[in-house]
Motif scaffolding. Structure first.
Motif, PDB file in Angstrom:
ATOM      1  N   ARG A  44     -22.706   6.720 -14.292  1.00  0.00           N
ATOM      2  CA  ARG A  44     -22.009   5.479 -13.957  1.00  0.00           C
ATOM      3  C   ARG A  44     -22.490   4.969 -12.603  1.00  0.00           C
ATOM      4  O   ARG A  44     -23.084   5.700 -11.809  1.00  0.00           O
ATOM      5  N   LEU A  45     -22.234   3.728 -12.331  1.00  0.00           N
ATOM      6  CA  LEU A  45     -22.446   3.136 -11.022  1.00  0.00           C
ATOM      7  C   LEU A  45     -21.121   2.609 -10.511  1.00  0.00           C
ATOM      8  O   LEU A  45     -20.358   2.022 -11.277  1.00  0.00           O
ATOM      9  N   MET A  46     -20.845   2.835  -9.237  1.00  0.00           N
ATOM     10  CA  MET A  46     -19.675   2.253  -8.613  1.00  0.00           C
ATOM     11  C   MET A  46     -20.127   1.064  -7.790  1.00  0.00           C
ATOM     12  O   MET A  46     -21.218   1.070  -7.216  1.00  0.00           O
ATOM     13  N   MET A  47     -19.282   0.024  -7.726  1.00  0.00           N
ATOM     14  CA  MET A  47     -19.605  -1.156  -6.939  1.00  0.00           C
ATOM     15  C   MET A  47     -18.329  -1.900  -6.621  1.00  0.00           C
ATOM     16  O   MET A  47     -17.253  -1.536  -7.088  1.00  0.00           O
ATOM     17  N   LEU A  48     -18.438  -2.953  -5.841  1.00  0.00           N
ATOM     18  CA  LEU A  48     -17.336  -3.871  -5.621  1.00  0.00           C
ATOM     19  C   LEU A  48     -17.583  -5.124  -6.436  1.00  0.00           C
ATOM     20  O   LEU A  48     -18.657  -5.730  -6.367  1.00  0.00           O
ATOM     21  N   SER A  49     -16.583  -5.509  -7.225  1.00  0.00           N
ATOM     22  CA  SER A  49     -16.626  -6.754  -7.983  1.00  0.00           C
ATOM     23  C   SER A  49     -15.594  -7.694  -7.390  1.00  0.00           C
ATOM     24  O   SER A  49     -14.390  -7.462  -7.518  1.00  0.00           O
ATOM     25  N   ASN A  50     -16.080  -8.716  -6.691  1.00  0.00           N
ATOM     26  CA  ASN A  50     -15.169  -9.639  -6.009  1.00  0.00           C
ATOM     27  C   ASN A  50     -14.191  -8.887  -5.112  1.00  0.00           C
ATOM     28  O   ASN A  50     -12.999  -9.203  -5.059  1.00  0.00           O
ATOM     29  N   SER A  57     -21.668   1.295 -16.626  1.00  0.00           N
ATOM     30  CA  SER A  57     -22.617   2.281 -17.123  1.00  0.00           C
ATOM     31  C   SER A  57     -23.947   2.144 -16.390  1.00  0.00           C
ATOM     32  O   SER A  57     -24.455   1.038 -16.202  1.00  0.00           O
ATOM     33  N   ARG A  58     -24.521   3.263 -15.991  1.00  0.00           N
ATOM     34  CA  ARG A  58     -25.846   3.226 -15.350  1.00  0.00           C
ATOM     35  C   ARG A  58     -26.890   2.705 -16.324  1.00  0.00           C
ATOM     36  O   ARG A  58     -27.880   2.086 -15.909  1.00  0.00           O
ATOM     37  N   ASN A  59     -26.672   2.941 -17.596  1.00  0.00           N
ATOM     38  CA  ASN A  59     -27.620   2.487 -18.609  1.00  0.00           C
ATOM     39  C   ASN A  59     -27.458   1.014 -18.945  1.00  0.00           C
ATOM     40  O   ASN A  59     -28.348   0.418 -19.541  1.00  0.00           O
ATOM     41  N   ASP A  60     -26.319   0.438 -18.580  1.00  0.00           N
ATOM     42  CA  ASP A  60     -26.072  -0.985 -18.830  1.00  0.00           C
ATOM     43  C   ASP A  60     -25.253  -1.558 -17.674  1.00  0.00           C
ATOM     44  O   ASP A  60     -24.127  -2.000 -17.850  1.00  0.00           O
ATOM     45  N   PRO A 313     -23.305  -0.855  -4.030  1.00  0.00           N
ATOM     46  CA  PRO A 313     -23.609   0.013  -5.170  1.00  0.00           C
ATOM     47  C   PRO A 313     -23.673   1.484  -4.767  1.00  0.00           C
ATOM     48  O   PRO A 313     -24.053   1.820  -3.640  1.00  0.00           O
ATOM     49  N   ALA A 314     -23.297   2.363  -5.680  1.00  0.00           N
ATOM     50  CA  ALA A 314     -23.411   3.808  -5.455  1.00  0.00           C
ATOM     51  C   ALA A 314     -23.423   4.513  -6.812  1.00  0.00           C
ATOM     52  O   ALA A 314     -22.655   4.155  -7.707  1.00  0.00           O
ATOM     53  N   PRO A 315     -24.299   5.519  -6.992  1.00  0.00           N
ATOM     54  CA  PRO A 315     -24.229   6.330  -8.219  1.00  0.00           C
ATOM     55  C   PRO A 315     -22.887   7.037  -8.268  1.00  0.00           C
ATOM     56  O   PRO A 315     -22.371   7.497  -7.242  1.00  0.00           O
ATOM     57  N   TRP A 316     -22.298   7.136  -9.440  1.00  0.00           N
ATOM     58  CA  TRP A 316     -20.945   7.708  -9.531  1.00  0.00           C
ATOM     59  C   TRP A 316     -20.841   8.668 -10.707  1.00  0.00           C
ATOM     60  O   TRP A 316     -21.208   8.345 -11.795  1.00  0.00           O
TER      61      TRP A 316
END
Length: 316
Positions: A44-50, A57-60, A313-316
């Motif tokens: 997974r990827l972690m991020m801030l959305s707004n 998903s890291r794959n999508d 962004p950060a790998p999660w």
């Protein structure tokens, strides 16, 4: 009357479709937002959305994402530990919130300044942050930063790296600033940027010894250590002048070879390694929103949007 009833039914169906579509995007049940980051199979990827903590998903990464109610100005996570620099309130007052994967608060630290950078060590033990105390840009003259580190295991808190001694200097210069911490695998050593006398040095720190030493590498800002510990991605001021913008590059710690990456636009961000081959970073659009871009770490390829309308962004 029948026509009015038919129109009402159609409108209701359309509204329901919109609600379902948003639910799929956010990952929440109808009528509520997610309250914790999900545990799902696959990377997974972690991020801030707004401004809200989210994962995809890291794959999508451009696909459906889980959006929580947790708001942060900057965020980063690793091994179940999340660093969230919360929005600034009155008189520039804010706080660092250390959260677990269920978004439970493990520790908060009151802070004063504007959130700018944060990192968590690969083990999840160490948390670092940088705030602007004065100014809002590393390209400006006269800015001032405050960079701290927290050991979540022992509770040891260093409010400012300016408390550390600098090897070779009897005292810290009055114009010194630190920012952009990145941790090594042993949870004790770290790299950061120190500026003084018009130069921006890559420094290596020892948390337990409370000291840093300047390396031979100049014009290195916002370092980010690769997962394998062999390279540092960073932003380098064009022609050594931050007012001309920054170029993302990678430094090989063993050979000292510097590789400019394929991103030629100015990037004012601390890069994040998505894996040992890929570096991600945020770029602000003309409309004020951010996109997360990525580029190969070996200087080849072309930049591409990794996560639209996102940051931190950060790998999660």
């Amino acid at each position: 009357m029948k026509n009015r009833l038919l129109i009402t039914v159609i409108a209701a169906v359309l509204l329901a479709g919109v609600a379902i579509g948003y639910t799929v995007l956010s990952g929440a049940s109808p009528g509520e937002a997610a309250h914790s980051l999900p545990v799902q199979s696959g990377p997974r990827l972690m991020m801030l959305s707004n401004g809200r903590l989210s994962t995809a998903s890291r794959n999508d990464p451009a696909g459906p994402r889980e959006i929580t109610e947790q708001r942060c100005d900057r965020a980063y996570g690793a091994a179940g530990t999340i660093s969230c620099l919360r929005p600034v309130g009155a008189l520039k007052a804010g706080e660092l919130a250390v959260l677990d994967s269920q978004l439970k608060e493990l520790r908060t630290v009151p802070l004063t300044g504007f959130p700018n950078r944060t990192r968590v060590s690969a083990s999840g033990r160490m948390v670092a942050w940088t705030l602007f105390v004065d100014g809002h840009s590393y390209a400006a003259n006269g800015f001032s930063t405050s960079t701290g580190i927290l050991d979540t295991r022992t509770g040891t808190l260093v409010q400012s790296l300016e408390e550390f001694t600098v090897e070779g200097l009897p005292q810290l210069p009055v114009d010194a600033n630190f920012w952009g911490v990145t941790f090594t695998a042993d949870d004790n050593r770290f790299y950061a940027t120190m500026s003084t006398g018009g130069h921006r040095h890559l420094v290596e720190g020892d948390f337990a010894a409370r000291k840093v030493r300047r390396t031979e590498h100049d014009n290195v800002e916002c370092p980010s250590l690769s997962p394998d510990g062999t390279r540092i991605a960073y932003k380098a001021a064009v022609n050594g002048d931050p007012q001309q913008g920054w170029r993302i590059s990678v430094l090989d710690l063993a050979t000292r070879r510097i590789t400019p990456l394929a991103e030629t636009r100015g990037v004012d961000d601390q890069p994040a390694w998505l894996d040992d081959r890929t570096v991600a970073y945020g770029i602000q659009r003309d409309d004020g929103l951010n996109d997360v871009w990525s580029v190969p770490a070996d200087g080849t390829g072309t930049p591409r949007i990794e996560i639209p309308e996102a940051s931190s962004p950060a790998p999660w």
